[in-house]
Design a protein around this motif. Structure first.
Motif, PDB file in Angstrom:
ATOM      1  N   UNK A 293       0.836  -1.205   0.000  1.00  0.00           N
ATOM      2  CA  UNK A 293       0.000   0.000   0.000  1.00  0.00           C
ATOM      3  C   UNK A 293       0.870   1.254   0.000  1.00  0.00           C
ATOM      4  N   UNK A 294       1.912   1.250   0.824  1.00  0.00           N
ATOM      5  CA  UNK A 294       2.772   2.438   0.912  1.00  0.00           C
ATOM      6  C   UNK A 294       3.443   2.717  -0.429  1.00  0.00           C
ATOM      7  N   UNK A 295       3.782   1.656  -1.155  1.00  0.00           N
ATOM      8  CA  UNK A 295       4.520   1.863  -2.404  1.00  0.00           C
ATOM      9  C   UNK A 295       3.623   2.422  -3.506  1.00  0.00           C
ATOM     10  N   UNK A 296       2.301   2.478  -3.269  1.00  0.00           N
ATOM     11  CA  UNK A 296       1.391   2.999  -4.299  1.00  0.00           C
ATOM     12  C   UNK A 296       1.112   4.492  -4.121  1.00  0.00           C
ATOM     13  N   UNK A 297       1.362   5.029  -2.933  1.00  0.00           N
ATOM     14  CA  UNK A 297       0.925   6.399  -2.628  1.00  0.00           C
ATOM     15  C   UNK A 297       1.644   7.438  -3.498  1.00  0.00           C
ATOM     16  N   UNK A 298       2.968   7.400  -3.483  1.00  0.00           N
ATOM     17  CA  UNK A 298       3.704   8.413  -4.253  1.00  0.00           C
ATOM     18  C   UNK A 298       3.458   8.265  -5.763  1.00  0.00           C
ATOM     19  N   UNK A 299       3.459   7.046  -6.319  1.00  0.00           N
ATOM     20  CA  UNK A 299       3.105   6.939  -7.745  1.00  0.00           C
ATOM     21  C   UNK A 299       1.733   7.543  -8.067  1.00  0.00           C
ATOM     22  N   UNK A 300       0.774   7.410  -7.150  1.00  0.00           N
ATOM     23  CA  UNK A 300      -0.530   8.035  -7.365  1.00  0.00           C
ATOM     24  C   UNK A 300      -0.414   9.547  -7.497  1.00  0.00           C
ATOM     25  N   UNK A 301       0.396  10.141  -6.620  1.00  0.00           N
ATOM     26  CA  UNK A 301       0.579  11.600  -6.663  1.00  0.00           C
ATOM     27  C   UNK A 301       1.325  12.011  -7.922  1.00  0.00           C
ATOM     28  N   UNK A 302       2.329  11.202  -8.296  1.00  0.00           N
ATOM     29  CA  UNK A 302       3.090  11.513  -9.511  1.00  0.00           C
ATOM     30  C   UNK A 302       2.170  11.461 -10.735  1.00  0.00           C
ATOM     31  N   UNK A 303       1.294  10.452 -10.762  1.00  0.00           N
ATOM     32  CA  UNK A 303       0.354  10.340 -11.870  1.00  0.00           C
ATOM     33  C   UNK A 303      -0.512  11.589 -12.005  1.00  0.00           C
ATOM     34  N   UNK A 304      -0.992  12.073 -10.863  1.00  0.00           N
ATOM     35  CA  UNK A 304      -1.807  13.287 -10.865  1.00  0.00           C
ATOM     36  C   UNK A 304      -1.045  14.472 -11.433  1.00  0.00           C
ATOM     37  N   UNK A 305       0.203  14.608 -11.029  1.00  0.00           N
ATOM     38  CA  UNK A 305       1.018  15.738 -11.495  1.00  0.00           C
ATOM     39  C   UNK A 305       1.347  15.620 -12.980  1.00  0.00           C
ATOM     40  N   UNK A 306       1.652  14.406 -13.430  1.00  0.00           N
ATOM     41  CA  UNK A 306       2.072  14.247 -14.817  1.00  0.00           C
ATOM     42  C   UNK A 306       0.904  14.408 -15.787  1.00  0.00           C
ATOM     43  N   UNK A 307      -0.307  14.141 -15.302  1.00  0.00           N
ATOM     44  CA  UNK A 307      -1.443  14.367 -16.178  1.00  0.00           C
ATOM     45  C   UNK A 307      -1.660  15.877 -16.360  1.00  0.00           C
ATOM     46  N   UNK A 308      -1.258  16.659 -15.376  1.00  0.00           N
ATOM     47  CA  UNK A 308      -1.287  18.126 -15.504  1.00  0.00           C
ATOM     48  C   UNK A 308      -0.260  18.580 -16.545  1.00  0.00           C
ATOM     49  N   UNK A 309       0.834  17.872 -16.567  1.00  0.00           N
ATOM     50  CA  UNK A 309       1.896  18.203 -17.508  1.00  0.00           C
ATOM     51  C   UNK A 309       1.431  17.965 -18.960  1.00  0.00           C
ATOM     52  N   UNK A 310       0.687  16.872 -19.210  1.00  0.00           N
ATOM     53  CA  UNK A 310       0.282  16.601 -20.588  1.00  0.00           C
ATOM     54  C   UNK A 310      -0.959  17.390 -20.970  1.00  0.00           C
ATOM     55  N   UNK A 311      -1.581  18.045 -20.009  1.00  0.00           N
ATOM     56  CA  UNK A 311      -2.762  18.915 -20.178  1.00  0.00           C
ATOM     57  C   UNK A 311      -3.971  18.206 -20.784  1.00  0.00           C
ATOM     58  N   UNK A 312      -3.905  16.912 -20.914  1.00  0.00           N
ATOM     59  CA  UNK A 312      -5.130  16.173 -21.192  1.00  0.00           C
ATOM     60  C   UNK A 312      -5.031  14.816 -20.539  1.00  0.00           C
ATOM     61  N   UNK A 313      -6.211  14.233 -20.334  1.00  0.00           N
ATOM     62  CA  UNK A 313      -6.239  12.934 -19.669  1.00  0.00           C
ATOM     63  C   UNK A 313      -6.803  11.898 -20.612  1.00  0.00           C
ATOM     64  N   UNK A 314      -6.091  10.816 -20.761  1.00  0.00           N
ATOM     65  CA  UNK A 314      -6.540   9.736 -21.618  1.00  0.00           C
ATOM     66  C   UNK A 314      -6.203   8.432 -20.899  1.00  0.00           C
ATOM     67  N   UNK A 315      -7.222   7.602 -20.722  1.00  0.00           N
ATOM     68  CA  UNK A 315      -7.034   6.380 -19.928  1.00  0.00           C
ATOM     69  C   UNK A 315      -5.887   5.533 -20.476  1.00  0.00           C
ATOM     70  N   UNK A 316      -5.880   5.347 -21.816  1.00  0.00           N
ATOM     71  CA  UNK A 316      -4.853   4.479 -22.400  1.00  0.00           C
ATOM     72  C   UNK A 316      -3.450   5.027 -22.174  1.00  0.00           C
ATOM     73  N   UNK A 317      -3.351   6.347 -22.040  1.00  0.00           N
ATOM     74  CA  UNK A 317      -2.029   6.940 -21.834  1.00  0.00           C
ATOM     75  C   UNK A 317      -1.553   6.769 -20.376  1.00  0.00           C
ATOM     76  N   UNK A 318      -2.421   7.057 -19.411  1.00  0.00           N
ATOM     77  CA  UNK A 318      -1.951   6.993 -18.020  1.00  0.00           C
ATOM     78  C   UNK A 318      -1.928   5.571 -17.470  1.00  0.00           C
ATOM     79  N   UNK A 319      -2.619   4.645 -18.129  1.00  0.00           N
ATOM     80  CA  UNK A 319      -2.528   3.248 -17.693  1.00  0.00           C
ATOM     81  C   UNK A 319      -1.663   2.433 -18.647  1.00  0.00           C
ATOM     82  N   UNK A 320      -0.811   3.108 -19.400  1.00  0.00           N
ATOM     83  CA  UNK A 320       0.038   2.435 -20.372  1.00  0.00           C
ATOM     84  C   UNK A 320       1.011   1.472 -19.663  1.00  0.00           C
TER      85      UNK A 320
END
Lengths: 313, 248
Positions: free
Chosen positions: A207-234
């Protein structure tokens, strides 16, 4: 005996991590937008690989599904964008990823070895398709995110997460928790016989190892300025994490940093000029490390240090 | 006073009756030997006491409290520690780290992480492994690994130490050394020992009481001398009901 009573002070490690991060951040911003993005990617991979290493490096359970945490964080941040502020939605994304990992941990951690690898991979694909189906049902094939923060701002956040992830891996490795995880990696039956609550430790680390990746995912989707399931679950994201951990070496906080530096360096050198060569070389390096240096670059460095110390004494 | 009290314990694996209505009292401070041919159920009994396996029926009391149904790590923290017949070191960790983990997790009140290394070193000295403390456990010889099993078990600060063939495969000199070490740690740690051993001289040498298992049944119990003279034991081992007549 002297070695046993000697306890290393953690201050140099903390200082080196902080100074290194601050140097890279300021240098990259000074060098312009291209290098800012490179630095952002570097910190992203360090944060992801470091978090992966916290669980997989320490317990030996190789997760090929860490992209789920990244994707869940990205999904939460994208769907709540402009509804709740980022300073709240990003930690919530991390929390959601952690809670998800906690829920799936008990059934998933009942298997190990190749079964665990396949199960985590399959689970990640399952979540991807469930969300893809949900999104298309609501008529949202992808979401544009207008008004995302600037790259520099994202860089500060992701760099901070990379530092936190590195320090967590470093401190857990020295702690009672980390020693228990090492016992789990070596032999679960022997571990529980000497009092290690095996299941509890595995679930907590997962569980602990998932927390920071979750936050990183949130930030990186801001970076790409759009959200696409196939991209973030690649699944390539999961593969890259494992590759960096293998090349750099897991189970030591320096390994993921070396792995991320190496892979990004290789990509910088070859990506624009010879992308085919990049993948061929990456494949060769991966095979080479698995065969000849299973503990990665950090393992090679330690081995060299040990042998030169042996010669000196 | 009995530290461990086992009442009508049975275990079957499908149709195979591994243990049948075994009752056993282990007196505090004693060395209690378990004897029996391969497949008699000795290791199964250990595994059930330690929580690695569940009994089909029966009960186990340790220091007056029931422990059946507890997980192995819980049994360990109550004060029971076992070794494995087929040694299971944490091969990739150093010998000292092996014992540190036992110290940090196996005790009811564990010390600080910073104190564990020194405590581990003391135990390794006690058991004669101090010179190998920094080696990876996987690089130890068989004799070293057997000692490490004992050292790691001691790290958990047990009241009851269960030794599963810690002398099997050792040379006669190593066996003698092991007996000396075990006697020493029994005194210094105030241990009660339950021991399975095929090296008969070692078993009779160390044990105050011996229980003999045969095909999952308890067929005899007594002092080493009583066991040696016991007709049922002789029948189980040699297939005759009476001492052999030696022709002159």
């Amino acid at each position: 005996m002297t070695k046993a009573s000697m306890t290393h002070t953690p201050i140099p490690a903390i200082a080196a991590t902080l100074i290194g991060a601050i140097l890279i951040v300021s240098l990259s911003i000074f060098m312009g937008s291209y290098w800012t993005v490179v630095a952002l990617n570097l910190f992203m991979w360090i944060a992801l690989t470091q978090s992966w290493s916290l669980f997989s490096g320490m317990t030996g359970y190789i997760s090929l599904g860490h992209v789920v945490a990244y994707g869940i964080g990205a999904y939460l941040v994208a769907t709540t964008f402009k509804i709740i502020p980022l300073w709240l939605s990003i930690p919530l994304g991390g929390l959601a990823a952690g809670v998800f990992a906690l829920i799936v941990a008990i059934p998933v951690l009942r298997v190990r070895g190749p079964y665990f690898v396949i199960l985590t991979f399959g689970l990640a694909e399952l979540v991807k398709f469930i969300l893809l189906y949900t999104e298309t049902t609501f008529g949202k094939s992808s979401r544009l995110l207008f008004g995302a923060p600037k790259t520099e701002t994202l860089l500060y956040w992701v760099a901070a997460l990379a530092v936190v992830a590195t320090l967590i891996t470093y401190f857990v490795g020295r702690s009672r928790f980390g020693k228990g995880l090492a016992a789990v990696r070596e032999d679960e039956t022997a571990a529980e016989t000497v009092g290690v609550p095996v299941t509890r430790l595995k679930v907590l680390a997962f569980a602990a190892s998932a927390v920071i990746p979750g936050m990183v995912g949130g930030l990186m989707t801001m970076r790409s300025t759009y959200f696409d399931v196939l991209q973030v679950f690649n699944p390539t994201i999961s593969f890259s994490i494992v590759t960096m951990a293998i090349i750099g070496g897991a189970g030591d906080a320096r390994g993921p940093i070396l792995g991320a530096l190496f892979m990004l360096g290789l990509a910088e050198l070859l990506w624009s000029t010879a992308p085919q060569l990049y993948f061929i070389l990456l494949g060769l390096f991966l095979i080479g490390f698995v065969l000849f240096a299973p503990n990665g670059m950090i393992g090679l460095i330690k081995r060299r240090k040990r042998s030169s110390a042996g010669v000196a004494s | 006073m009995s530290l461990l009290s086992i009442k009508s314990l049975s275990k079957n694996f499908g149709g195979l009756q591994a243990l049948n209505e075994i009752s056993l009292e282990v007196q505090e401070g004693s060395v209690h030997g378990l004897m029996g041919a391969n497949g008699a159920g000795k290791t199964t009994l250990f595994s059930i006491i330690a929580g690695n396996q569940r009994a089909s029926s029966g009960s186990i009391l340790f220091a007056g409290h029931p422990i059946d149904g507890l997980r192995p790590d819980q049994v360990c923290r109550r004060g029971i520690s076992r070794t494995f017949q087929i040694v299971r070191p944490f091969a990739g960790l150093s010998v000292r780290e092996n014992v540190e983990i036992a110290i940090l997790y196996g005790r009811e009140a564990p010390p600080k992480v910073s104190e564990a290394a020194a405590l581990a070193q003391e135990i390794l000295t006690d058991i004669g492994l101090d010179a190998s403390a920094d080696q990876p456990a996987g690089s130890l010889t068989l004799s070293g690994r057997k000692r490490l099993e004992v050292a790691r078990a001691l790290g958990t600060e047990p009241r009851l130490l269960m030794l599963d063939e810690v002398m099997a495969g050792l040379t006669p000199v190593e066996v003698t050394d092991m007996i000396v070490s075990l006697r020493r740690v029994k005194e210094s740690h105030g241990l009660t020992i339950l021991i399975i051993e095929h090296v008969m001289s070692a078993l009779t040498d160390m044990s105050d009481t011996i229980t003999v298992l045969h095909h999952g049944e308890k067929i005899a119990q007594g002092t080493p001398q009583q066991i040696a003279d016991n007709a049922a034991v002789q029948e189980a081992y040699f297939g005759v009901a009476e001492p052999l007549e030696v022709s002159a």
